[in-house]
Design a protein around this motif. Structure first.
Motif, PDB file in Angstrom:
ATOM      1  N   GLU A  62       0.771  -1.269  -0.307  1.00 25.09           N
ATOM      2  CA  GLU A  62      -0.034   0.113  -0.142  1.00 25.09           C
ATOM      3  C   GLU A  62       0.972   1.255   0.096  1.00 25.09           C
ATOM      4  OE1 GLU A  62      -3.256   0.326   0.059  1.00 25.09           O
ATOM      5  OE2 GLU A  62      -3.515  -1.861  -0.120  1.00 25.09           O
ATOM      6  N   ARG A  63       0.467   2.468  -0.627  1.00 26.54           N
ATOM      7  CA  ARG A  63       1.246   3.487  -0.538  1.00 26.54           C
ATOM      8  C   ARG A  63       1.171   4.235   0.856  1.00 26.54           C
ATOM      9  NH1 ARG A  63       0.034   9.383  -3.611  1.00 26.54           N
ATOM     10  NH2 ARG A  63      -1.488   9.417  -1.845  1.00 26.54           N
ATOM     11  N   GLN A  64       2.011   4.562   1.357  1.00 27.96           N
ATOM     12  CA  GLN A  64       2.071   5.185   2.733  1.00 27.96           C
ATOM     13  C   GLN A  64       2.500   6.615   2.579  1.00 27.96           C
ATOM     14  OE1 GLN A  64       0.912   3.445   5.337  1.00 27.96           O
ATOM     15  NE2 GLN A  64       0.992   1.243   4.647  1.00 27.96           N
ATOM     16  N   LYS A  65       1.924   7.427   3.402  1.00 29.66           N
ATOM     17  CA  LYS A  65       2.243   8.993   3.364  1.00 29.66           C
ATOM     18  C   LYS A  65       2.614   9.306   4.830  1.00 29.66           C
ATOM     19  CE  LYS A  65       0.341  13.169   1.859  1.00 29.66           C
ATOM     20  NZ  LYS A  65      -0.735  14.051   1.086  1.00 29.66           N
ATOM     21  N   ILE A  66       3.527  10.076   4.946  1.00 31.37           N
ATOM     22  CA  ILE A  66       3.755  11.010   6.200  1.00 31.37           C
ATOM     23  C   ILE A  66       3.792  12.472   5.712  1.00 31.37           C
ATOM     24  CG2 ILE A  66       5.444  11.201   8.066  1.00 31.37           C
ATOM     25  CD1 ILE A  66       6.155   8.260   8.013  1.00 31.37           C
TER      26      ILE A  66
END
Length: 268
Positions: A62-66
């Motif tokens: 899954e694409r993760q974002k911070i």
């Protein structure tokens, strides 16, 4: 009386049995080549994203974002990338799209992040932190690698925190800093089309300036195709010319595979 024994004559020959057929050796099964997994990272002014890709560019996580922190210094950005790498799991190499001027893995300037980026060796620092091979390029360049066809003159613009730009000529990448070029009433493309201008002047005026910029760039570059990426590209509210296309931010991650391919070709 004993029975007569057969008389052996010189003509008598012993017929030997034919040799058993020799079985050909069974060829060894070739070892399956290990699939190379790439951690593709996209550093933006508002968020840092990452996803693991297989060799064909297919997402396998899954694409993760911070969220990008305020005053995003090298130390803070590297720590976020390391956390995204941990979340992604195992990978063999990493590619990073970065919003700044980069040459040979060194960041020369990153005006939309924080302090400490001038002449910072980001590629070397990430190799040490991730313990994996790393390739770094401007984020617009990486997005362009993900969407350019390799035929003709293709201009890629990213409309995000800043104004990124790159030109591909028959697949050959030429990085531009068009964002700092004069555009409108003494102001630059980034002054008029960066996120600060979007928030200050509003969607309507921002779109008006973008329409003017597309006309201006068509005259300047005589491009065959223009690709518009970045977060604010989703707010375009006018009909684009047939050779202008909006591309998703996913292209900025998928271009991470082609960054490795492009580097390999360049070193031959």
């Amino acid at each position: 009386m004993t029975e007569e024994q057969p008389v052996k004559t010189p003509e008598t020959k012993l017929i030997a049995k034919p040799p058993a057929p020799v079985k050909p050796p069974v060829p060894a099964k070739p070892r399956a080549l290990k699939s190379v997994t790439t951690l593709a990272v996209d550093v933006g002014g508002t968020g840092i994203k990452a996803v693991a890709l297989d060799e064909k560019g297919k997402m396998i996580t899954e694409r993760q974002k911070i969220k990008t922190p305020r005053n995003a210094t090298p130390k803070k950005v590297i720590a976020i990338i390391a956390e995204l790498a941990r979340m992604a799991g195992a990978f063999d190499r990493a590619s990073v799209g970065f919003p700044g001027v980069i040459k040979n893995g060194v960041v020369y300037i990153a005006p939309n992040l924080g302090k400490g980026w001038n002449n910072f060796p980001l590629e070397t620092a990430l190799k040490k932190k991730l313990k994996r091979p790393v390739r770094i390029a401007n984020d617009a360049d990486v997005q362009g690698l993900g969407c350019a066809t390799g035929h003709g003159d293709e201009l890629v613009i990213t409309l995000g925190t800043g104004f990124g730009s790159v030109l591909f000529v028959d697949g050959h990448r030429i990085h531009l800093e068009l964002g700092h070029h004069p555009f409108h009433n003494g102001k630059t493309y980034e002054d008029e089309l960066g996120n600060r201008a979007f928030l200050k002047k509003g969607k309507k005026k921002w779109n008006k300036h973008l329409r003017e910029a597309i006309d201006e760039m068509a005259k300047t570059f005589n491009y065959d195709r223009l690709y518009l990426g970045g977060g604010n590209a989703a707010t375009i509210n006018f009909k684009l010319p047939p050779n202008v296309k909006v591309v998703s931010n996913t292209e900025g991650l998928l271009g991470g595979i082609k960054l490795w391919q492009a580097e390999a070709v360049a070193k031959k």
